[in-house]
Design a protein around this motif. Sequence first.
Motif, PDB file in Angstrom:
ATOM      1  N   MET A 115       0.822  -1.213   0.000  1.00 11.93           N
ATOM      2  CA  MET A 115       0.000   0.000   0.000  1.00 11.93           C
ATOM      3  C   MET A 115       0.855   1.261   0.000  1.00 11.93           C
ATOM      4  O   MET A 115       0.359   2.344  -0.305  1.00 11.93           O
ATOM      5  N   GLY A 144     -10.230   3.099  -0.288  1.00 12.33           N
ATOM      6  CA  GLY A 144      -9.390   2.059   0.309  1.00 12.33           C
ATOM      7  C   GLY A 144      -9.301   0.794  -0.524  1.00 12.33           C
ATOM      8  O   GLY A 144      -8.639  -0.148  -0.136  1.00 12.33           O
ATOM      9  N   GLY A 192      -3.706  -7.820 -15.156  1.00 14.35           N
ATOM     10  CA  GLY A 192      -4.962  -7.521 -14.473  1.00 14.35           C
ATOM     11  C   GLY A 192      -5.242  -8.589 -13.440  1.00 14.35           C
ATOM     12  O   GLY A 192      -4.587  -9.640 -13.417  1.00 14.35           O
ATOM     13  N   MET A 193      -6.189  -8.290 -12.548  1.00 15.89           N
ATOM     14  CA  MET A 193      -6.640  -9.272 -11.558  1.00 15.89           C
ATOM     15  C   MET A 193      -8.154  -9.129 -11.435  1.00 15.89           C
ATOM     16  O   MET A 193      -8.675  -8.823 -10.361  1.00 15.89           O
ATOM     17  N   SER A 234     -13.995  -8.493   0.212  1.00 13.28           N
ATOM     18  CA  SER A 234     -12.794  -8.913   0.893  1.00 13.28           C
ATOM     19  C   SER A 234     -11.963  -9.740  -0.102  1.00 13.28           C
ATOM     20  O   SER A 234     -12.415 -10.768  -0.601  1.00 13.28           O
ATOM     21  N   LYS A 235     -10.785  -9.255  -0.428  1.00 17.75           N
ATOM     22  CA  LYS A 235      -9.991  -9.901  -1.464  1.00 17.75           C
ATOM     23  C   LYS A 235      -9.487 -11.269  -0.999  1.00 17.75           C
ATOM     24  O   LYS A 235      -9.236 -11.480   0.180  1.00 17.75           O
ATOM     25  N   GLU A 236      -9.366 -12.173  -1.952  1.00 21.26           N
ATOM     26  CA  GLU A 236      -8.785 -13.484  -1.656  1.00 21.26           C
ATOM     27  C   GLU A 236      -7.289 -13.302  -1.398  1.00 21.26           C
ATOM     28  O   GLU A 236      -6.583 -12.764  -2.249  1.00 21.26           O
ATOM     29  N   GLY A 237      -6.835 -13.736  -0.258  1.00 22.33           N
ATOM     30  CA  GLY A 237      -5.408 -13.604   0.039  1.00 22.33           C
ATOM     31  C   GLY A 237      -4.599 -14.620  -0.739  1.00 22.33           C
ATOM     32  O   GLY A 237      -5.012 -15.761  -0.915  1.00 22.33           O
ATOM     33  N   ILE A 238      -3.433 -14.201  -1.231  1.00 19.16           N
ATOM     34  CA  ILE A 238      -2.541 -15.103  -1.953  1.00 19.16           C
ATOM     35  C   ILE A 238      -1.595 -15.725  -0.922  1.00 19.16           C
ATOM     36  O   ILE A 238      -0.851 -15.026  -0.248  1.00 19.16           O
ATOM     37  N   GLN A 239      -1.659 -17.047  -0.818  1.00 18.63           N
ATOM     38  CA  GLN A 239      -0.907 -17.729   0.240  1.00 18.63           C
ATOM     39  C   GLN A 239       0.436 -18.295  -0.220  1.00 18.63           C
ATOM     40  O   GLN A 239       1.303 -18.565   0.598  1.00 18.63           O
ATOM     41  N   SER A 255      -7.726  -1.458  -2.812  1.00 17.75           N
ATOM     42  CA  SER A 255      -6.288  -1.409  -2.994  1.00 17.75           C
ATOM     43  C   SER A 255      -5.866  -1.228  -4.443  1.00 17.75           C
ATOM     44  O   SER A 255      -4.817  -0.699  -4.715  1.00 17.75           O
ATOM     45  N   GLU A 256      -6.666  -1.702  -5.375  1.00 14.73           N
ATOM     46  CA  GLU A 256      -6.167  -1.631  -6.747  1.00 14.73           C
ATOM     47  C   GLU A 256      -6.451  -0.281  -7.407  1.00 14.73           C
ATOM     48  O   GLU A 256      -5.989  -0.008  -8.497  1.00 14.73           O
ATOM     49  N   THR A 281     -12.947  -0.379 -11.937  1.00 15.51           N
ATOM     50  CA  THR A 281     -12.256   0.104 -10.727  1.00 15.51           C
ATOM     51  C   THR A 281     -12.244   1.630 -10.677  1.00 15.51           C
ATOM     52  O   THR A 281     -12.078   2.215  -9.622  1.00 15.51           O
ATOM     53  N   TYR A 297     -11.443  -7.337  -8.484  1.00 15.42           N
ATOM     54  CA  TYR A 297     -11.756  -5.908  -8.585  1.00 15.42           C
ATOM     55  C   TYR A 297     -13.011  -5.501  -7.833  1.00 15.42           C
ATOM     56  O   TYR A 297     -13.124  -4.388  -7.358  1.00 15.42           O
ATOM     57  N   ILE A 300      -0.238  -3.665 -10.323  1.00 12.26           N
ATOM     58  CA  ILE A 300      -0.578  -3.318 -11.711  1.00 12.26           C
ATOM     59  C   ILE A 300      -0.437  -1.808 -11.939  1.00 12.26           C
ATOM     60  O   ILE A 300       0.435  -1.368 -12.670  1.00 12.26           O
ATOM     61  N   GLY A 304      -2.706 -14.716   3.935  1.00 17.81           N
ATOM     62  CA  GLY A 304      -2.889 -14.370   2.520  1.00 17.81           C
ATOM     63  C   GLY A 304      -2.538 -12.907   2.275  1.00 17.81           C
ATOM     64  O   GLY A 304      -2.835 -12.049   3.094  1.00 17.81           O
ATOM     65  N   ILE A 305      -1.905 -12.652   1.149  1.00 12.08           N
ATOM     66  CA  ILE A 305      -1.567 -11.277   0.759  1.00 12.08           C
ATOM     67  C   ILE A 305      -2.726 -10.731  -0.068  1.00 12.08           C
ATOM     68  O   ILE A 305      -3.055 -11.281  -1.119  1.00 12.08           O
TER      69      ILE A 305
END
Lengths: 353, 353
Positions: A253, B68, B265-266, B274-279, B70-71, B60, B270, A285, A277-278
């Motif tokens: 961030m 807030g 892109g993700m 609550s975004k899926e955390g990347i583990q 994030s993207e 977005t 978008y 991007i 999780g991140i």
Amino acid sequence: METTVRNKQVILKHYTKGFPEESDLMIATALDTMELKVKPGSSAILVKNLFLSCDPYMGTFMREPDSGSSEVAVETLPLLDAFLPGKPIAGVGVSEVIDSDDPGFAKGDFVWGIVGWEEYSTVNSFGRFRIDVNIDVPLSYYTGILSVTGLTAYAGFFEICSPKKGETVFVSAAAGAVGHLVGQFAKLMGCYVVGSAGSKQKVDLLLDKFGFDDAFNYKEEPDLNAALKRCLPQGIDIYFENVGGKMLDSVLMNMNVHGRIAVCGMISQYHIESKEGIQNLPVVIYKRIKMQGFLALDFVDRFPKFLDYVVPYLNERKLVYIEDIVEGLENGPAALFRLFQGQNIGKQVIKIA
Amino acid sequence: METTVRNKQVILKHYTKGFPEESDLMIATALDTMELKVKPGSSAILVKNLFLSCDPYMGTFMREPDSGSSEVAVETLPLLDAFLPGKPIAGVGVSEVIDSDDPGFAKGDFVWGIVGWEEYSTVNSFGRFRIDVNIDVPLSYYTGILSVTGLTAYAGFFEICSPKKGETVFVSAAAGAVGHLVGQFAKLMGCYVVGSAGSKQKVDLLLDKFGFDDAFNYKEEPDLNAALKRCLPQGIDIYFENVGGKMLDSVLMNMNVHGRIAVCGMISQYHIESKEGIQNLPVVIYKRIKMQGFLALDFVDRFPKFLDYVVPYLNERKLVYIEDIVEGLENGPAALFRLFQGQNIGKQVIKIA
């Protein structure tokens, strides 16, 4: 001098699960004696180990390779095999050559490279470096600043992050072996450098000894995002990543456009059941962030250049290097677990002989 | 020809929360008339918009910039401002110059660049490209393959991923505007190419029209990791990332050493609370993976080189480019939401005039 010995070793008792404990290792002395000679024609080198390096990644090598732990991918490493139960663990060590059937190494040479955690190792020349004893530094430095630790800091900072004078740099685990070098390299480069660490003592060191511009104790910060904004209101151009997890999410961030993240380690994630999780990755991007994992072994060709860079700074006392030396192979397991728990200050080293 | 008009526009009603809906936009015709002339000395260019591009990122831009999410980091984009409630949304468009006070553009020129979603726009020369009408392709292609979409696929694949012949490439959202080009560029390069998409129809297109070596419908796969292992048993050298979330987590486990991930892109992340955390990010260390976010605008200097690369392939029919064209500005919101929901096949375009 004795011609046969009973080799003392630090043995992995069993594969670890979760956070490794000291009791996962044991000290064993071989029942068989070992002759201090190499077989003719074997190309082998017999070394007596003097100093051993403790490194965070070693904890991940104590788990079963196929246990699904995502960071364990030892099959990708050409120099170091996964640890095996019943066998000595291994890591970077400084050794003296006792006997050699390899023409490149002679009795009395000092070398560094991967060795077992044991008094004597039979090794080969692959990934083995002869130490230039004319360089006036302690031999123990070749477990750290003058071997993998130093090259990791150097390659990660200069090669992965391409720093420019005046840029802002944030280093996590900044009082650690790699971190405190990265911070100083960044200062020597003319960057604005902030570090995080896990105790007041470490934060004081960052500010007073290593010349960081600012630092914070992450354990005392209820909001890492706020701590980063306070210390780096102008944002982060370069992040040297050692910890992962919530710190990475907060750093993302605060990264600036075209920022670079060198991923050296993610120690906060190595020994937990369910990884954090991140969530903020989508910012890479719009901010056009480069995030790159790396290992020093991909940069061994830069090693002479690295020594040319770092040795003069050491000699001129422009670089502070701190070692946390524990004596005796039998105290090796305790030293390693001090490191896993973040209790060491600077490079954790074991002096065996 | 008329000299004044009442401009029809697609207006953002209010900032969106969560998944955007068609009703967040409205069609409005200005009460005031607009003169089809630019002010002398203004350096402005007045254009009549012919085609508009629908792009995933636009969703977005409909949220409050400080919410807030994030993207959303539109302050980092030099060409495109955040959308404002009560004002027309904007994006890449193909237009005809009606009047110009800029010496670089003349009445009758065809141009592409960022325009409002409206019939007529007053713009400037910054980021505006004159279209070479001697190149024998439909004008609508300059909303996509011959502008930002094409340059995104080209720069992301060639500049970020540095592909080599024989490498394996995985593309998510592979039937999308960027994805179907990346897959074809990779095939032309001699790579082994696998794509994922969200319907059988799209998967069939990947295999039958775009020449992918293999493809799967991610909605039908209970285990993405298993799907990737099935289609890419040799692992992934290059991942062209369009979706994020669970797919990225599974891809990380299947990346090869020294793999490269171009983060274009993700879209799966978008519009969720609550975004899926990347583990699985720690694998980037041992695997030495480079992950890099990028935008085509950082590669505008490669644009002529890109045209030299892509136009011959188009002319020789070695590159298949599919457009999903909706007619009428009033159908613009519906077209955009078709894209957000993944219902389009190929590049989603609106034909206004």
